[in-house]
Design an enzyme around this catalytic site. Sequence first.
Site, PDB file in Angstrom:
ATOM      1  N   THR A  59      21.466 -18.309 -31.643  1.00  0.00           N
ATOM      2  CA  THR A  59      21.932 -18.869 -32.907  1.00  0.00           C
ATOM      3  C   THR A  59      23.062 -19.847 -32.627  1.00  0.00           C
ATOM      4  O   THR A  59      23.943 -19.575 -31.822  1.00  0.00           O
ATOM      5  CB  THR A  59      22.408 -17.770 -33.874  1.00  0.00           C
ATOM      6  OG1 THR A  59      21.290 -16.935 -34.220  1.00  0.00           O
ATOM      7  CG2 THR A  59      22.982 -18.367 -35.148  1.00  0.00           C
ATOM      8  N   PHE A 102      26.278 -21.861 -34.021  1.00  0.00           N
ATOM      9  CA  PHE A 102      27.338 -21.699 -35.013  1.00  0.00           C
ATOM     10  C   PHE A 102      28.224 -22.933 -35.031  1.00  0.00           C
ATOM     11  O   PHE A 102      28.448 -23.563 -33.991  1.00  0.00           O
ATOM     12  CB  PHE A 102      28.209 -20.480 -34.682  1.00  0.00           C
ATOM     13  CG  PHE A 102      27.511 -19.157 -34.813  1.00  0.00           C
ATOM     14  CD1 PHE A 102      27.655 -18.388 -35.960  1.00  0.00           C
ATOM     15  CD2 PHE A 102      26.718 -18.666 -33.780  1.00  0.00           C
ATOM     16  CE1 PHE A 102      27.028 -17.156 -36.080  1.00  0.00           C
ATOM     17  CE2 PHE A 102      26.082 -17.437 -33.892  1.00  0.00           C
ATOM     18  CZ  PHE A 102      26.244 -16.681 -35.048  1.00  0.00           C
TER      19      PHE A 102
END
Length: 281
Positions: free
Chosen positions: A178, A180
């Site tokens: 992921t 960020f």
Amino acid sequence: MSTQPITTVAIQGERGAFSHAAAIQIVGPSVRIVACRTFEDVFRAVASGDADVGIVPVENTLAGAVQRPMDLLASRDVLAVAETRVPIRLCLATPPETRLEDIETVASHPVALEQCLRFFDAHPAIQPHAVYDTAGSIRDLMAGGADYQAAIGSELAAELYGARILQRALEDDPANYTRFLAVTQDGEVMDPDRPKTSLAFTVPHVPGSLHRALGCFAEEAVDLARLESRPIPGHPWEYRFFADLRGSNGAAHDRAIAALEAVSGNVRIIGRYEEVPEGDS
């Protein structure tokens, strides 16, 4: 990120969430976490000064764009000043005495549950239970009184809340990361020479408008690293485009954005920051 030390970071979720891991990567291990229930709360904490910076996920290699933070980035008065990528390694966390055969229900965030389908296929008697946060599911389990016997989350969360790790690597695909962004209100930290620019823009509803918009990047040899479209709330069948630019310098980005402004109805720079090098995820 800034000349001032950043110690307070707002994240969606509880301590031990993957956003907490992202905060450690960007800010450092001494960070103080402001746990927020929603992404709106993260942005409010930054706006109010309750947090120096907010950390929000924007895309996952398996699930794609994380939609709500993208909408907020386009509409709130904040700037992205740093990025990081966190490997999503999911573990099965339980109280110390729990055995696999004791588990009837496993709780976690819906996206985490969707990334562990092979585990549930292998254990059809175990039912998934969706909650608002991975780390919160482990915290509530270890606090007692939860209506589930195990939770899926990070090893950091399991360590923080005293859970036993019954199984590791529950994720279906090990190439699970992921991305960020760190957001702040401090515009002075947005260095124009940083090599990556994120922006949002709209185009008129006329033939060829998107083609002309994208040509602005090609003319300046700017690499369009990502392009996403999102519906605009309150405007049915109208869309906002999100783009990440890289592969050139700040001056080339500025020229491309100036040309884009001439053909677009609206352009908003979300932020400029150093790109995480490939292989450093």
